[in-house]
Scaffold this active site. Structure first.
Site: not given
Ligand code: URA
Ligand code: CA
Length: 433
Positions: A82, A161, A168, A183, A187
């Protein structure tokens, strides 16, 4: 349990228990906690921070708020990669076939993202016919047979999320390390990863503008990965200038093909080896990073990695003749050079603004609803540290409109030519705990 008490606890610097965090995430996802209370809690977290245990509990609760992909029927250790975001970041397109060609199973679910250029899915969709929507069984079958498949994220992946991120975004609480870390990690865990390689970018084109914040985010994610039983490591990489030379969807596919043919830009190639060798080691396909790198170098020079990319394109319904004829993908109506106004050394290529320029050409989305023009973007001919003569081409603009004054002005403002500029380091640090 009452939400108001939990807000108060965090507001006063307390630590929330696993049960309390589970309660918050479950009830919020079920619409039983209103946005105003959640907003207050987010702001309290923003100021009071969270312990590693709290972040881990939050990560796992969000990961389990929706579908959790079960990849156990795929043999081997599934390693996901990622990136926290960059401009012109073509690494996924290269790494997926590259590491798959040395036997690492790549079952990748990618997002579209709201970046300045498209996400990995948009890039892949610039290949005619390429299917990013496959039934889960087909996805698993492809990875078992061919070691690689890249598809779109299921709509029900970590829904908590998704809702929290939207909240947010409008409550000035995006930029909080525990919230970003949970977050991202939620995922990855929901997508079924056994092990995770993180590319934490820093610099102007990244979420984390300075090294210190990037380091904190990386350490936090690595620690919660371990607490959640997923081997995790992070590379902190520089994103003050774009990675590689191409910015834009089909331009980046061409760049990936060229890289797999052995003609890639040096920084992009190095980044792929750095991240790829970590993936190979985590997948237990090599004992150490040196051996892993050697495997990858061999797969690239023998053409196996390129062949794997071709296979992946064919498996997913794409036109694999683009591998031998990448020029087919260059369909923009206009190609215009941006010429240097003086001689010297390139001292700045501001990643963020180059990304915006690509977006203005149509390579990215401002809102989820906008469509993307796959053909447009930028191809850099000079990077920071390179010398340039007055009148020489700094980059080529690929566009489908003739009027380029606004884009040209923006580019000139954010490309600096001085007397001496040094190439920035590509990788700042590697973090394993
Ligand atoms: N990328 C994400 O998936 N979440 C965040 O909070 C910031 C960047
Ligand atoms: Ca690139």
């Amino acid at each position: 349990m009452r939400m108001v008490d939990l807000i108060e606890k965090k507001r006063d610097g307390g630590t929330l228990s696993e049960e309390e965090i589970q309660f918050i995430v479950t009830k919020y996802t079920e619409d039983q906690i209103p946005d105003y209370q959640m907003s207050a809690l987010l702001m309290a977290i923003f100021y009071e921070d969270m312990t590693d245990e709290e972040i881990t509990a939050l990560t796992l609760a969000m990961a389990h708020s929706g579908e959790v992909i079960d990849l156990s029927s795929i043999e081997g250790i599934k390693v996901d990669k990622h990136s926290t975001g960059g401009v012109g970041d073509t690494t996924t397109l290269i790494l997926a076939p590259l590491v798959a060609s040395v036997g690492v199973p790549v079952a990748k679910m990618s997002g579209r993202g709201l970046g300045y250029t498209g996400g990995t899915l948009d890039k892949l969709e610039s290949i005619p016919g390429f299917q990013i929507e496959l039934p889960e069984e087909e996805f698993i079958r492809l990875v078992n047979e061919s070691q690689v498949a890249v598809i779109g994220q299921s709509g029900n992946l970590a829904p908590a999320d998704k809702r929290l991120y939207a909240l947010r975004d409008v409550t000035a609480t995006v930029n909080s390390i525990p919230l970003i870390a949970s977050s991202i990690m939620s995922k990855k865990i929901a997508a079924g990863a056994d092990a995770i390689v993180l590319d934490v970018t820093t610099g102007d084109g990244a979420f984390m503008k300075n090294l210190e914040d990037a380091r904190r985010l990386a350490h936090t994610m690595v620690r919660i990965g371990k607490l959640a039983d997923r081997q995790t490591m992070a590379v902190i990489s520089d994103m003050s200038q774009p990675l590689g030379e191409a910015i834009g969807n089909s331009l980046e596919v061409v760049e990936a093909i060229e890289t797999l043919k052995g003609n890639g830009p040096e920084d992009l190639v190095e980044m792929c080896y750095a991240l790829g060798s970590q993936m190979v080691v985590l997948a237990d396909k090599a004992q150490n990073l040196e051996d892993a790198r050697q495997l990858l170098e061999e797969a690239l020079s023998s053409g196996e990695a390129l062949e794997k990319f071709k296979e992946m394109i064919r498996n997913q319904g794409g036109d694999d003749s683009v591998i031998d004829h990448p020029e087919k993908l260059l369909t923009a109506k206009y190609e215009k050079s941006l010429l240097a106004k003086r001689s010297g050394t390139v001292t700045k290529l501001v990643a963020n603004e180059l990304g915006i320029a690509a977006m203005m050409l149509g390579a990215g989305r401002r809102t989820k609803e906008e469509s993307i023009d796959h053909a447009v973007g930028l191809k850099l001919h000079k990077k920071v540290g390179d010398t340039v003569e007055e009148g020489e081409s700094l980059l080529t603009i690929y566009s489908n409109t003739e009027a380029l004054q606004e884009v040209t002005e923006l580019l000139y403002q954010h490309i600096e030519i001085g007397n001496n500029g040094a190439e920035p380091p590509l990788i700042h640090e590697i973090i394993t705990e």
